[in-house]
Design a protein around this motif. Sequence first.
Motif, PDB file in Angstrom:
ATOM      1  N   CYS A 162       0.787  -1.229   0.000  1.00  0.00           N
ATOM      2  CA  CYS A 162       0.000   0.000   0.000  1.00  0.00           C
ATOM      3  C   CYS A 162       0.824   1.287   0.000  1.00  0.00           C
ATOM      4  CB  CYS A 162      -0.971  -0.002   1.177  1.00  0.00           C
ATOM      5  SG  CYS A 162      -2.162  -1.346   1.088  1.00  0.00           S
ATOM      6  N   TYR A 192      -1.749   3.238  -6.914  1.00  0.00           N
ATOM      7  CA  TYR A 192      -3.184   3.443  -6.802  1.00  0.00           C
ATOM      8  C   TYR A 192      -3.725   4.041  -8.085  1.00  0.00           C
ATOM      9  CZ  TYR A 192      -3.329   2.065  -1.943  1.00  0.00           C
ATOM     10  OH  TYR A 192      -3.279   1.329  -0.792  1.00  0.00           O
ATOM     11  N   HIS A 243      -5.736  -2.237  -6.101  1.00  0.00           N
ATOM     12  CA  HIS A 243      -5.534  -0.894  -6.669  1.00  0.00           C
ATOM     13  C   HIS A 243      -4.597  -0.856  -7.868  1.00  0.00           C
ATOM     14  CE1 HIS A 243      -8.098   1.206  -3.905  1.00  0.00           C
ATOM     15  NE2 HIS A 243      -7.574   0.518  -2.909  1.00  0.00           N
ATOM     16  N   HIS A 414      -3.728  -1.027   5.875  1.00  0.00           N
ATOM     17  CA  HIS A 414      -3.171   0.285   6.225  1.00  0.00           C
ATOM     18  C   HIS A 414      -2.964   0.463   7.726  1.00  0.00           C
ATOM     19  CE1 HIS A 414      -5.340   1.727   2.305  1.00  0.00           C
ATOM     20  NE2 HIS A 414      -4.500   0.744   2.105  1.00  0.00           N
ATOM     21  N   SER A 443      -0.506   4.868   2.561  1.00  0.00           N
ATOM     22  CA  SER A 443      -1.965   4.982   2.451  1.00  0.00           C
ATOM     23  C   SER A 443      -2.581   5.279   3.813  1.00  0.00           C
ATOM     24  CB  SER A 443      -2.551   3.696   1.898  1.00  0.00           C
ATOM     25  OG  SER A 443      -1.966   3.407   0.656  1.00  0.00           O
TER      26      SER A 443
HETATM   27 FE   LIG Z   1      -4.246  -0.303   0.068  1.00  0.00          FE
END
Ligand SMILES: [Fe+2]
Length: 547
Positions: A162, A192, A243, A414, A443
């Motif tokens: 992330c 993302y 993502h 996250h 994130s």
């Molecule tokens: Fe994520």
Amino acid sequence: METTTRRTALRTGLAVGSAALVPGAILLDQRPSAAAVIPRSDPFTLGVASGDPEPDGFVIWTRLALEPLAADGLGGMPSSTYQVNWQVATDERFENVVKAGATAATPAWAHSVHVEVAGLQPGREYWYRFRLGKHVSRSGRALTTPALASSPSSLDMAFVSCSNLPAGYFTAYRRLAEERPDLVLHLGDYQYEGGGTGIGRQHAGPETKTLAGYRQRHAQYKTDLDLQEAHAVAPWLVVWDDHEVDNNYADDLADRPVEQPGFLDRRAAAYRAYYENMPLRRRSVPAGPDLDLYRRSGWGDLATFHMLDTRQYRSNQACGDGYKNCPDADDPTRSLPGFEQEQWLLDGFRDSRAKWDILGQQVFFGRRDNNPDPATTTVGMDAWDGYRASRQRITQGWVDAQVRNPVVLTGDVHAHWASDLYLDYDNPTTPVGSELITSSITSGGNGYDEADGTHPWAAWNPNLRFWTNLRGYVSTTITKTEMTARFRCVPQVTVPDAEAFTRATFVIEDGVAGLQQEQAAPVPQLRSSRTDEQKIADTIASETHTS
Ligand SMILES: [Fe+2]
């Protein structure tokens, strides 16, 4: 001066050190770079990477880009095919080059370069670099894995997930690189898809939906110097989450009905750009909307990494996704990895000779019930909680196969968490495995700490052993007797160069399922005054947002 020497050496055809060790390399290296005109400026703006290590080699990667943010995704490169030279050496100064060659960087693959280097010695360090004309890339460090039959004494492995560029600086990547691990696992949400702005950094281009858009997005991420350091320090095993394509997609289903038309074309574009920008082997060259990503990697008889893809084949989220009390989550005809991958994993448990069987995957494995009433189970439908029969088959599978030390590694949520794993979460008596969940690189933004490292849910989910809502990564040391996990945190991501600290350390002893806490070091000024209700709302929000 060092640079000049290196460049001269490369230009004159690897005439340094052990050219004799690589017959044919000089011929290859002196071949003119096709008919293409060598660009004047540096084409190695996206750094270098290595991945998918084996006992005899690894993949080395780079991608040529003169203008990484070019909106057509082609990095400002002329539409020519270039011959890119590469070298692998046993030393950082490239005095002992043991492999070298040239490979084509074509516009069809966005001038990406993937070389499967083979014929190397097992269980040792190497350095690699690329050259195009007068331009020499930075060098990277890679390792071959120990021979399959060998018994290595230890492995330093870090795992991450992330990294959302507008959410903050990728300092955690740099701190990870400073630890010089042997291996890095990226568990997904490498980039993302959203447009939108952040804390000073913003995504180039709108939400990614086309091949050009995904290529541009990947290129933008790869320009980040902290990320470049992490790639250059060690080989990576990468698997994706949602993502890289679209929030919470499931197989061929987009997150929202409005995004459904043409979704498989979008997935194909995203998968292609993912391959182009990751150090993956040829087996992962995509075919349309399909990319073969789940795979195993061994570290002698010490560890086997079962790297899972929990997006491409999954059944749709039950009850319309979100946190739900949903009976369909128990439906045995549904699967998170898909039945073929499930079987592959169960077969892998049976065949494993490793001391540690480690699942590198995306979404939370253990139970996280949001409802204190024992009669009601309100859980996240996107995670294994929403695919409980699938989770049960896998947990039962490692019990049946008598897997010595099953450890699940997770990203996605996250926040750092640690969880014991049970066969029956209604009767959590003896753990049968352990789960380590890494927070995000960025994130969710800065986040906050918690004095006792306990999420409010732990009051009625005894498997949940640790939580902090700070950003960071997890670094581990794996030996024959124990696996140690250090939950590394950065106090903030909205300013660059934060120092990292170890928030908590857990140990898993060989043959003893479950986590043992060694150390907890909260930082008082990072504690929040948020109520339990607010913390739960934060948790659910961070997992259901589109970024
Ligand atoms: Fe994520």
